[in-house]
Design an enzyme around this catalytic site. Structure first.
Site, mmCIF file in Angstrom:
data_model
loop_
_atom_site.group_PDB
_atom_site.id
_atom_site.type_symbol
_atom_site.label_atom_id
_atom_site.label_comp_id
_atom_site.label_asym_id
_atom_site.label_seq_id
_atom_site.Cartn_x
_atom_site.Cartn_y
_atom_site.Cartn_z
ATOM 1 N N GLU A 42 -9.463 10.350 -4.232
ATOM 2 C CA GLU A 42 -8.257 10.918 -4.190
ATOM 3 C C GLU A 42 -7.271 10.569 -5.649
ATOM 4 O O GLU A 42 -7.340 9.455 -6.112
ATOM 5 C CB GLU A 42 -7.583 10.594 -2.999
ATOM 6 C CG GLU A 42 -5.933 11.158 -3.016
ATOM 7 C CD GLU A 42 -5.159 10.509 -1.962
ATOM 8 O OE1 GLU A 42 -4.100 11.165 -1.560
ATOM 9 O OE2 GLU A 42 -5.522 9.609 -1.306
ATOM 10 N N LYS A 115 -3.496 18.757 -0.298
ATOM 11 C CA LYS A 115 -3.234 17.806 0.644
ATOM 12 C C LYS A 115 -2.119 18.273 1.858
ATOM 13 O O LYS A 115 -0.881 18.661 1.272
ATOM 14 C CB LYS A 115 -2.930 16.325 0.245
ATOM 15 C CG LYS A 115 -2.943 15.159 1.084
ATOM 16 C CD LYS A 115 -2.553 13.767 0.578
ATOM 17 C CE LYS A 115 -2.718 12.709 1.496
ATOM 18 N NZ LYS A 115 -2.669 11.369 0.710
ATOM 19 N N TYR A 121 5.087 6.323 4.871
ATOM 20 C CA TYR A 121 5.329 4.954 5.548
ATOM 21 C C TYR A 121 4.804 3.771 4.705
ATOM 22 O O TYR A 121 4.009 3.980 3.798
ATOM 23 C CB TYR A 121 4.711 5.013 6.971
ATOM 24 C CG TYR A 121 3.121 5.449 6.698
ATOM 25 C CD1 TYR A 121 2.377 4.613 6.575
ATOM 26 C CD2 TYR A 121 2.893 6.705 6.810
ATOM 27 C CE1 TYR A 121 0.940 4.770 6.519
ATOM 28 C CE2 TYR A 121 1.591 6.971 6.830
ATOM 29 C CZ TYR A 121 0.586 6.257 6.698
ATOM 30 O OH TYR A 121 -0.917 6.582 6.624
ATOM 31 N N CYS A 152 -7.610 12.137 2.403
ATOM 32 C CA CYS A 152 -7.212 11.059 2.856
ATOM 33 C C CYS A 152 -6.451 11.210 4.085
ATOM 34 O O CYS A 152 -6.895 11.459 5.554
ATOM 35 C CB CYS A 152 -6.324 10.248 2.100
ATOM 36 S SG CYS A 152 -6.264 8.542 2.207
ATOM 37 N N SER A 185 -7.328 4.717 -0.217
ATOM 38 C CA SER A 185 -6.874 3.950 1.030
ATOM 39 C C SER A 185 -6.909 2.629 0.601
ATOM 40 O O SER A 185 -7.935 1.754 0.277
ATOM 41 C CB SER A 185 -7.908 4.107 1.960
ATOM 42 O OG SER A 185 -7.750 3.399 3.200
ATOM 43 N N GLY A 303 1.909 -23.486 -13.311
ATOM 44 C CA GLY A 303 2.587 -24.863 -13.243
ATOM 45 C C GLY A 303 1.861 -25.775 -12.073
ATOM 46 O O GLY A 303 1.768 -25.113 -10.976
ATOM 47 N N SER A 305 1.545 -28.524 -9.811
ATOM 48 C CA SER A 305 2.321 -29.556 -9.140
ATOM 49 C C SER A 305 1.622 -30.647 -8.706
ATOM 50 O O SER A 305 2.209 -31.653 -8.302
ATOM 51 C CB SER A 305 3.417 -29.170 -8.202
ATOM 52 O OG SER A 305 2.631 -28.539 -7.158
ATOM 53 N N GLY A 306 0.363 -30.392 -8.369
ATOM 54 C CA GLY A 306 -0.455 -31.474 -7.528
ATOM 55 C C GLY A 306 -0.408 -31.172 -6.091
ATOM 56 O O GLY A 306 -1.109 -31.715 -5.137
ATOM 57 N N ASP A 309 -0.357 -25.128 -3.113
ATOM 58 C CA ASP A 309 -0.383 -23.776 -3.589
ATOM 59 C C ASP A 309 -0.723 -23.463 -5.127
ATOM 60 O O ASP A 309 -1.165 -22.625 -5.511
ATOM 61 C CB ASP A 309 1.113 -23.464 -3.268
ATOM 62 C CG ASP A 309 1.466 -23.312 -1.874
ATOM 63 O OD1 ASP A 309 0.885 -22.911 -1.252
ATOM 64 O OD2 ASP A 309 2.518 -24.033 -1.601
ATOM 65 N N LYS A 538 16.645 -13.033 -2.749
ATOM 66 C CA LYS A 538 15.345 -13.801 -3.726
ATOM 67 C C LYS A 538 14.242 -13.061 -3.614
ATOM 68 O O LYS A 538 13.420 -12.797 -4.837
ATOM 69 C CB LYS A 538 15.094 -14.979 -2.947
ATOM 70 C CG LYS A 538 16.169 -16.026 -3.112
ATOM 71 C CD LYS A 538 15.650 -17.472 -2.473
ATOM 72 C CE LYS A 538 16.564 -18.446 -2.619
ATOM 73 N NZ LYS A 538 16.159 -19.988 -2.158
#
Length: 566
Positions: A42, A115, A121, A152, A185, A303, A305-306, A309, A538
């Protein structure tokens, strides 16, 4: 018999010339393999999704030039039918745009299908740009076969009772020998199984064999996994293309059956897809690789940080871009433990990436002294904690500007959900790899990466360490948040609900139902809900995050900032 080449390619939005060249190369292979038809996905010409580029006249002019180039290329192989996805405009200025499937052969347009169902959505907003096509089925005779075409969303609504909104039923009434569906998709957890279920059921219901062609590659926040497949009404999915890689495969179709172009047996299609952690890994690696390449970056900075993440982000970045192209920066403050720096050193040595040290203690002291002189009170508490994160974020942006690296932010979905992050600090960056993965999954994915490598890429000391931002003495995440094993189940329910596919959502419902029966349960759930609402501002200012789950922050979950939440 029809010989059909399934072209599962990685397109770039707006790179019309590059996309044409990819399609021409696949068509050459199809011709060499004596295919009757080559099928692209598509909006393959423009890339999916071009968004408001569609409103720019120059863009549509380039699309039209690309269509002419494909039309001319199709004349080189007069017996080959090219099934192409492209935006098209009705004749005349100001006329509507359509999301179209075009069949080209011998330099001519043989068929155009527009189509009919335009999704609006979750991450989709096609009705913003396109008009629905007419409610008709399109079938074309190719060789001895009648081939019908869908795009699709038109194939996802066969369970609906309303005939007017069910293009698949109209297609079934046209009685083709084969249905070809072209798709863009996006991939998320459980999506492969969902596709198989929906299209196998439709094929069985109408006794129609079907070929489902998808694209692959990362585009902004979303990732396409390919996994194109062929369905037979009585046997379900009988062939599946690889996930997360390009594939150009020629199939034979005869008497309602698919076979490989060489006549050898079809490979078995696994009932289950990739294990969850391996799926996350491959999705994120492909998403980062394409995002960096398409934005003009070859290197990344993180970064270090130890903590878990940043360690996982570095490991995924090294896999996606190569260890030589990833840099870590450790920025200890007066609250950083010696172990955190040592863990960063061990991590980067294991991954084979360069680690720089840039202590921030003097900078923090200077800012605090200046604050006290200017405003007459000492800097302490949360402002002092956030200052450290913002200094680190500034240093990382300096590095990015000076050396041209893409800065990767490291926040996970648990922290991003409840605002446990510092705006203009650890939220700085061009892309977030973990923002759709909960904290408990961060640990699980880290363990999976080590197991796959057969050694400790991410040091066990980092995995075992209690999570901490290390912005205050002896700080632990659980000083401010519920245990992540509890928080994550609440978040799954509040953010993603139980209406989405996957047993984990039902499990989250059961977990929270049991929790609210406990004395502190209702207050805890309410507290988490309010934290989610208060953090919308944020998330709106954070960098894009790679989507791996059905409902991700960003275009997948759109909430107001200025609103009354009770």
């Amino acid at each position: 018999m029809l010989r059909i080449t399934l072209a599962q390619l990685n397109y770039t939005v707006g790179d019309i010339d590059g996309n044409v060249q990819r399609m021409r190369a696949a068509a050459r292979q199809a011709h060499a393999e004596q295919a009757d038809m080559v099928v692209f996905s598509e909006l393959s010409l423009s890339g999916y999704y071009p968004s408001d580029l569609l409103d720019e006249p120059s863009f549509m002019q380039r699309v039209q030039a690309g269509l002419e180039a494909l039309r001319s290329a199709s004349a080189e192989y007069p017996d080959l039918h090219w099934v192409v996805g492209a935006p098209t405009r009705a004749e005349g200025p100001g006329k509507p745009l359509y999301n179209s499937l075009l069949v080209l052969q011998g330099g001519k347009l043989r068929l155009q299908y527009d189509k009919q169902l335009l999704p609006t959505y979750n991450i989709f907003d096609e009705r913003r740009h396109f008009e629905p096509g007419p409610d008709v089925a399109k079938v074309l005779r190719i060789g001895q076969m009648q081939v019908g075409f869908l795009i699709c969303e038109d194939g996802w609504n066969d369970s609906g009772a309303d005939y007017a909104t069910n293009p698949f039923r109209r297609m079934a009434d046209a009685a083709p020998d084969l249905v070809v569906s072209i798709n863009a998709s996006p991939s998320h957890l459980g999506k492969r199984e969902q596709r198989h279920q929906v299209f196998s059921a439709a094929a069985s219901r109408h006794a129609l064999p079907l070929l489902y062609v998808n694209q692959i590659g990362g585009q902004d926040q979303i990732v396409f996994d390919g996994a194109s497949f062929a369905v037979e009404p009585d046997r379900g999915v009988v062939l599946e293309a690889p996930r997360f890689q390009e594939s150009v495969t020629t199939l034979a179709f005869d008497m309602g059956r698919f076979g490989s172009g060489s006549g050898s047996a079809l490979p078995a299609v696994p009932a289950q897809g990739l294990p969850t952690m391996e799926f996350y890994r491959q999705q994120i690696v492909l998403g980062l690789r394409d995002y960096a390449r398409r934005c003009g970056f070859s290197q990344a900075v993180v970064g270090s940080s130890g903590g878990i993440d940043s360690a996982l982000t570095l490991a995924l970045a090294a896999e996606a871009l190569g260890a030589d192209n990833v840099v870590g920066v450790t920025m200890p403050s007066g609250f950083s433990s010696a172990g955190s720096v040592d863990d960063s050193v061990a991590l980067c040595a294991n991954l084979g990436i360069t680690l720089h040290q840039h202590p921030i203690g003097e900078l923090v002291d200077g800012y605090a002294a200046g604050f006290a002189r200017s405003f007459g009170q000492p800097l302490k508490g949360l402002p002092l904690e956030n200052l450290q994160a913002r200094i680190r974020g500034t240093i990382l942006m300096e590095y990015s500007n000076a050396f041209g690296h893409l800065l990767l932010t490291t926040g996970n979905k648990s922290e991003v959900s409840v605002g446990y992050c510092t705006l203009y600090g650890d939220t700085n960056g061009g892309l977030g790899l973990l923002g759709d993965i909960y904290k408990t999954e961060v640990f699980a994915l880290s363990r999976h990466i080590n197991a796959s490598a057969g050694r400790e890429l991410i040091p066990q000391a980092i995995i075992d360490k209690p999570p901490s931002a290390e912005l205050a003495p002896d700080q632990k995440d659980e000083d401010s948040l519920p245990p992540y094993a509890v928080l994550d189940e609440i978040l799954k329910l509040l953010i993603e609900g139980t209406h989405l596919p996957g047993l984990e959502y039902a499990s989250a419902r059961q977990f929270v139902d049991a929790l609210v029966l406990q004395p502190e349960g209702p207050a805890l759930v309410d507290k988490v809900q309010r934290m989610i609402y208060r953090s919308e501002y944020k998330r709106r200012q954070a960098p894009p995050i790679l989507r791996v789950r059905p409902r991700a922050f960003g275009t997948g979950r759109q909430m107001p900032i200025a609103a009354y939440y009770h």
